[in-house]
Design a protein around this motif. Sequence first.
Motif, mmCIF file in Angstrom:
data_model
loop_
_atom_site.group_PDB
_atom_site.id
_atom_site.type_symbol
_atom_site.label_atom_id
_atom_site.label_comp_id
_atom_site.label_asym_id
_atom_site.label_seq_id
_atom_site.Cartn_x
_atom_site.Cartn_y
_atom_site.Cartn_z
ATOM 1 N N VAL A 1 0.843 -1.206 0.000
ATOM 2 C CA VAL A 1 0.000 0.000 0.000
ATOM 3 C C VAL A 1 0.876 1.254 0.000
ATOM 4 C CG1 VAL A 1 -1.658 1.321 1.384
ATOM 5 C CG2 VAL A 1 -1.994 -1.134 1.041
ATOM 6 N N ALA A 2 1.918 1.271 0.824
ATOM 7 C CA ALA A 2 2.816 2.430 0.866
ATOM 8 C C ALA A 2 3.532 2.614 -0.468
ATOM 9 C CB ALA A 2 3.836 2.262 1.995
ATOM 10 N N GLY A 3 3.947 1.513 -1.083
ATOM 11 C CA GLY A 3 4.634 1.603 -2.367
ATOM 12 C C GLY A 3 3.752 2.173 -3.466
ATOM 13 N N VAL A 4 2.530 1.707 -3.536
ATOM 14 C CA VAL A 4 1.604 2.220 -4.555
ATOM 15 C C VAL A 4 1.300 3.690 -4.297
ATOM 16 C CG1 VAL A 4 -0.762 2.024 -5.437
ATOM 17 C CG2 VAL A 4 0.616 -0.033 -5.102
ATOM 18 N N ALA A 5 1.072 4.036 -3.028
ATOM 19 C CA ALA A 5 0.760 5.423 -2.686
ATOM 20 C C ALA A 5 1.920 6.358 -3.042
ATOM 21 C CB ALA A 5 0.427 5.536 -1.197
ATOM 22 N N LEU A 6 3.138 5.975 -2.689
ATOM 23 C CA LEU A 6 4.294 6.825 -2.999
ATOM 24 C C LEU A 6 4.571 6.870 -4.491
ATOM 25 C CD1 LEU A 6 6.342 8.506 -1.225
ATOM 26 C CD2 LEU A 6 4.813 7.066 0.055
ATOM 27 N N TRP A 7 4.336 5.774 -5.179
ATOM 28 C CA TRP A 7 4.528 5.788 -6.633
ATOM 29 C C TRP A 7 3.565 6.787 -7.273
ATOM 30 C CZ3 TRP A 7 1.314 4.605 -10.769
ATOM 31 C CH2 TRP A 7 1.948 4.562 -12.014
ATOM 32 N N ILE A 8 2.324 6.802 -6.824
ATOM 33 C CA ILE A 8 1.334 7.744 -7.365
ATOM 34 C C ILE A 8 1.751 9.178 -7.055
ATOM 35 C CG2 ILE A 8 -1.043 8.574 -7.108
ATOM 36 C CD1 ILE A 8 -1.847 5.597 -6.744
ATOM 37 N N VAL A 9 2.141 9.428 -5.813
ATOM 38 C CA VAL A 9 2.537 10.789 -5.427
ATOM 39 C C VAL A 9 3.747 11.253 -6.227
ATOM 40 C CG1 VAL A 9 3.537 12.140 -3.525
ATOM 41 C CG2 VAL A 9 1.543 10.702 -3.110
ATOM 42 N N ILE A 10 4.754 10.415 -6.347
ATOM 43 C CA ILE A 10 5.983 10.829 -7.036
ATOM 44 C C ILE A 10 5.754 10.933 -8.546
ATOM 45 C CG2 ILE A 10 7.120 8.602 -7.426
ATOM 46 C CD1 ILE A 10 9.159 11.146 -5.838
ATOM 47 N N ARG A 11 4.879 10.111 -9.062
ATOM 48 C CA ARG A 11 4.612 10.144 -10.514
ATOM 49 C C ARG A 11 4.049 11.485 -10.942
ATOM 50 N NH1 ARG A 11 0.603 8.932 -14.359
ATOM 51 N NH2 ARG A 11 1.439 7.838 -16.172
ATOM 52 N N TYR A 12 3.163 12.032 -10.141
ATOM 53 C CA TYR A 12 2.504 13.282 -10.518
ATOM 54 C C TYR A 12 3.187 14.519 -9.940
ATOM 55 C CZ TYR A 12 -1.128 10.339 -12.372
ATOM 56 O OH TYR A 12 -1.814 9.407 -13.108
ATOM 57 N N ASN A 13 4.146 14.349 -9.057
ATOM 58 C CA ASN A 13 4.765 15.502 -8.412
ATOM 59 C C ASN A 13 6.290 15.448 -8.385
ATOM 60 O OD1 ASN A 13 2.250 16.759 -7.449
ATOM 61 N ND2 ASN A 13 2.095 14.905 -6.213
ATOM 62 N N TYR A 14 6.907 14.630 -9.210
ATOM 63 C CA TYR A 14 8.351 14.451 -9.141
ATOM 64 C C TYR A 14 9.105 15.762 -9.309
ATOM 65 C CZ TYR A 14 13.041 12.653 -9.944
ATOM 66 O OH TYR A 14 14.384 12.410 -9.850
ATOM 67 N N GLY A 15 8.661 16.609 -10.210
ATOM 68 C CA GLY A 15 9.341 17.885 -10.459
ATOM 69 C C GLY A 15 9.306 18.823 -9.272
ATOM 70 N N ALA A 16 8.358 18.646 -8.368
ATOM 71 C CA ALA A 16 8.232 19.530 -7.212
ATOM 72 C C ALA A 16 9.133 19.101 -6.052
ATOM 73 C CB ALA A 16 6.785 19.566 -6.734
ATOM 74 N N PHE A 17 9.694 17.899 -6.117
ATOM 75 C CA PHE A 17 10.536 17.397 -5.038
ATOM 76 C C PHE A 17 11.996 17.798 -5.253
ATOM 77 C CE2 PHE A 17 7.039 14.301 -4.734
ATOM 78 C CZ PHE A 17 6.792 14.381 -3.373
#
Length: 168
Positions: free
Chosen positions: A23-39
């Motif tokens: 669950v954590a992996g899927v959640a972080l993958w979704i977050v990073i996929r759409y916001n990678y440039g902001a990190f």
Amino acid sequence: MTSDDENRLGSTRIRDLLVIALVAGVALWIVIRYNYGAFPSLPWPAGVSLYILAVIEFVTGFVVRARVAGRDIGRARGQLHPIAVARVMVLAKASAILGAVAAGGWVGVLVFLLNNGLLDAARADRPAAVVGAVGGVVLAVAAVWLEHCCRAPDDPESDTDASDAAPA
């Protein structure tokens, strides 16, 4: 099953940790996929704290295991207080969950980074993701070990759940 058995805190199950990691992996993958440039870029020492916690828990496991095996648990001076063992058990359970979340989250980030190999930033962030993912696994294993060390030698559950609760 009696009411006492239903309310009893059981040992941490590996399959529960795997579900948490997934669950954590899927959640972080979704977050990073759409916001990678902001990190900001990921520094490789970001996951080092997981290793430090794992070492502390691993060593604590040996100390508690020796005290439990020597029946040096009690309220007398020089003995390990039963409440301290219970607190260590709670620490182990919480750390196992933290390790599963960290491992799953870092693996989710790593999957994203491996799929974006053309970006220089993604290639530069891979070592941090690997360090974090491995650190999460190491912490979860150390926490399950510590939890296993807190069991009483005459605990009937220790024989039946040993393969499910502790690494071989």
